[in-house]
Enzyme design. Structure first.
Site, PDB file in Angstrom:
ATOM      1  CG  ASP A  26      -2.019   0.969   1.028  1.00 52.51           C
ATOM      2  OD1 ASP A  26      -2.414   1.438   0.028  1.00 52.51           O
ATOM      3  OD2 ASP A  26      -2.724   1.256   2.113  1.00 52.51           O
ATOM      4  CG  HIS A  43      -0.314   2.189  -9.271  1.00 49.12           C
ATOM      5  ND1 HIS A  43      -0.429   1.751  -8.078  1.00 49.12           N
ATOM      6  CD2 HIS A  43      -1.355   2.776  -9.782  1.00 49.12           C
ATOM      7  CE1 HIS A  43      -1.584   2.277  -7.523  1.00 49.12           C
ATOM      8  NE2 HIS A  43      -2.100   2.835  -8.422  1.00 49.12           N
ATOM      9  CG  LEU A 137       9.611 -17.104  -4.389  1.00 44.01           C
ATOM     10  CD1 LEU A 137       9.038 -17.206  -3.018  1.00 44.01           C
ATOM     11  CD2 LEU A 137       9.894 -15.797  -4.839  1.00 44.01           C
TER      12      LEU A 137
HETATM   13  C1  FPP Z   1      -1.950   0.074  -3.343  1.00 50.43           C
HETATM   14  O1  FPP Z   1      -1.591   1.683  -3.503  1.00 50.43           O
HETATM   15  C2  FPP Z   1      -1.635  -0.404  -4.359  1.00 50.43           C
HETATM   16  C3  FPP Z   1      -2.283  -1.087  -5.373  1.00 50.43           C
HETATM   17  C4  FPP Z   1      -3.590  -0.839  -5.363  1.00 50.43           C
HETATM   18  C5  FPP Z   1      -1.735  -1.800  -6.550  1.00 50.43           C
HETATM   19  C6  FPP Z   1      -0.525  -2.476  -6.116  1.00 50.43           C
HETATM   20  C7  FPP Z   1       0.572  -2.664  -7.337  1.00 50.43           C
HETATM   21  C8  FPP Z   1       1.717  -2.555  -7.466  1.00 50.43           C
HETATM   22  C9  FPP Z   1       2.580  -2.303  -6.270  1.00 50.43           C
HETATM   23  C10 FPP Z   1       2.484  -2.266  -8.728  1.00 50.43           C
HETATM   24  C11 FPP Z   1       2.322  -3.342  -9.851  1.00 50.43           C
HETATM   25  C12 FPP Z   1       1.935  -4.758  -9.367  1.00 50.43           C
HETATM   26  C13 FPP Z   1       2.812  -5.700  -9.978  1.00 50.43           C
HETATM   27  C14 FPP Z   1       2.808  -6.916  -9.318  1.00 50.43           C
HETATM   28  C15 FPP Z   1       3.664  -5.592 -10.958  1.00 50.43           C
HETATM   29  P1  FPP Z   1      -2.714   2.655  -3.444  1.00 50.43           P
HETATM   30  O2  FPP Z   1      -3.013   3.090  -4.620  1.00 50.43           O
HETATM   31  O3  FPP Z   1      -3.712   2.210  -2.680  1.00 50.43           O
HETATM   32  O4  FPP Z   1      -1.896   3.864  -2.538  1.00 50.43           O
HETATM   33  P2  FPP Z   1      -2.523   4.780  -1.616  1.00 50.43           P
HETATM   34  O5  FPP Z   1      -3.062   4.106  -0.556  1.00 50.43           O
HETATM   35  O6  FPP Z   1      -1.031   5.578  -1.098  1.00 50.43           O
HETATM   36  O7  FPP Z   1      -3.570   5.675  -2.335  1.00 50.43           O
END
Ligand code: FPP
Length: 246
Positions: A26, A43, A137
């Site tokens: 997150d 992201h 893994l």
């Molecule tokens: C939460 O951050 C993250 C996500 C909803 C997506 C997770 C995706 C990635 C880590 C990148 C791509 C993944 C892969 C496997 C290549 P948020 O957008 O909710 O952050 P915030 O809470 O600060 O708004």
């Protein structure tokens, strides 16, 4: 408690490293907002951290890593962000393919995979197939995943088995249900890390984290480093796990 979990109950110096690490990644959006950048850029930076954590788990001999990459609730985000995340995911899977194959990593998606766009499903299917025999893994990628949804789907499969495969209701217990989850055969996570500081589990692996140790760090996912990951693993090794006993 399974004998596998029982053998992992001792904390203290020299304790066994976790067999299964799960991560709620997150903070990408906040990381980007603070820099006046687009959430998508956050992201993209987050994808670099994914690469780092996968390598670290491989090198540290961790057997299972489950990453929460896209939740059933994430579909409600603006279409532009959803599309960009799907595109990022497809590019990531295609780009990392060789590294996964060569480094003995098996990719195993969990969640409602059928809800993903076709190009993502095809890219996933290809890498799943190419990494099928890998044992170094097990990388479980939670996509269009919700813990309640997973349990509901397992319940439906059990109901179908009662109706058409001769399963008797009195035969259904914790092990039968666990065997119908997306994570069937995978040991429960020992350690759940959440970055971004929120104190909740957000519908992630609800069944599987009954006795999992939780570590919540305020660090935003793009800033999460190998050093902090290893510090959390060391703190985990110092915890004593009792699994409900004294
Ligand atoms: C939460 O951050 C993250 C996500 C909803 C997506 C997770 C995706 C990635 C880590 C990148 C791509 C993944 C892969 C496997 C290549 P948020 O957008 O909710 O952050 P915030 O809470 O600060 O708004």
């Amino acid at each position: 408690m399974s004998s596998e979990n029982a053998s992992r109950s001792r904390g203290g110096p020299g304790a066994a490293p976790p067999v299964h690490v799960a991560i709620i990644m997150d903070g990408n959006g906040r990381w980007a907002n603070r820099r006046l950048m687009s959430r998508i850029t956050g992201h993209e930076k987050g994808a670099d951290t994914v690469r780092m954590v996968v390598r670290a788990c491989r090198e540290l001999g961790i057997a299972h890593l489950t990453l929460f990459a896209f939740s059933t609730e994430n579909w409600l985000r603006p279409a532009g962000e959803v599309n960009a995340l799907m595109e990022l995911l497809r590019r990531f899977i295609e780009k990392e393919r060789d590294e996964l194959v060569q480094n003995d990593i098996h990719l195993h998606p969990i969640g409602r995979i059928e809800a993903l766009p076709e190009d993502v499903r095809l890219a996933l299917a290809r890498v799943v197939e190419e990494t099928r025999g890998n044992r170094g893994l097990q990388l479980h990628l939670a996509l269009s995943y919700g813990g309640r949804d997973e349990i509901a789907r397992a319940a439906r499969r059990l109901a179908e088995a009662v109706l058409s495969a001769g399963l008797r209701p009195e035969e259904i217990g914790e092990e039968t249900l666990a065997a119908h989850l997306d994570t069937a055969g995978v040991p429960d996570p020992d350690l759940l890390i959440r970055t971004g500081g929120e104190m909740r589990v957000s519908n992630f692996l609800l069944w599987q984290i009954a006795y999992t140790e939780l570590f919540i760090t305020p660090t935003l996912w793009p800033d999460f480093s190998r050093r902090e990951f290893e510090e959390i693993l060391e703190a985990f090794a110092r915890r004593e796990r009792r699994f409900g006993r004294v």
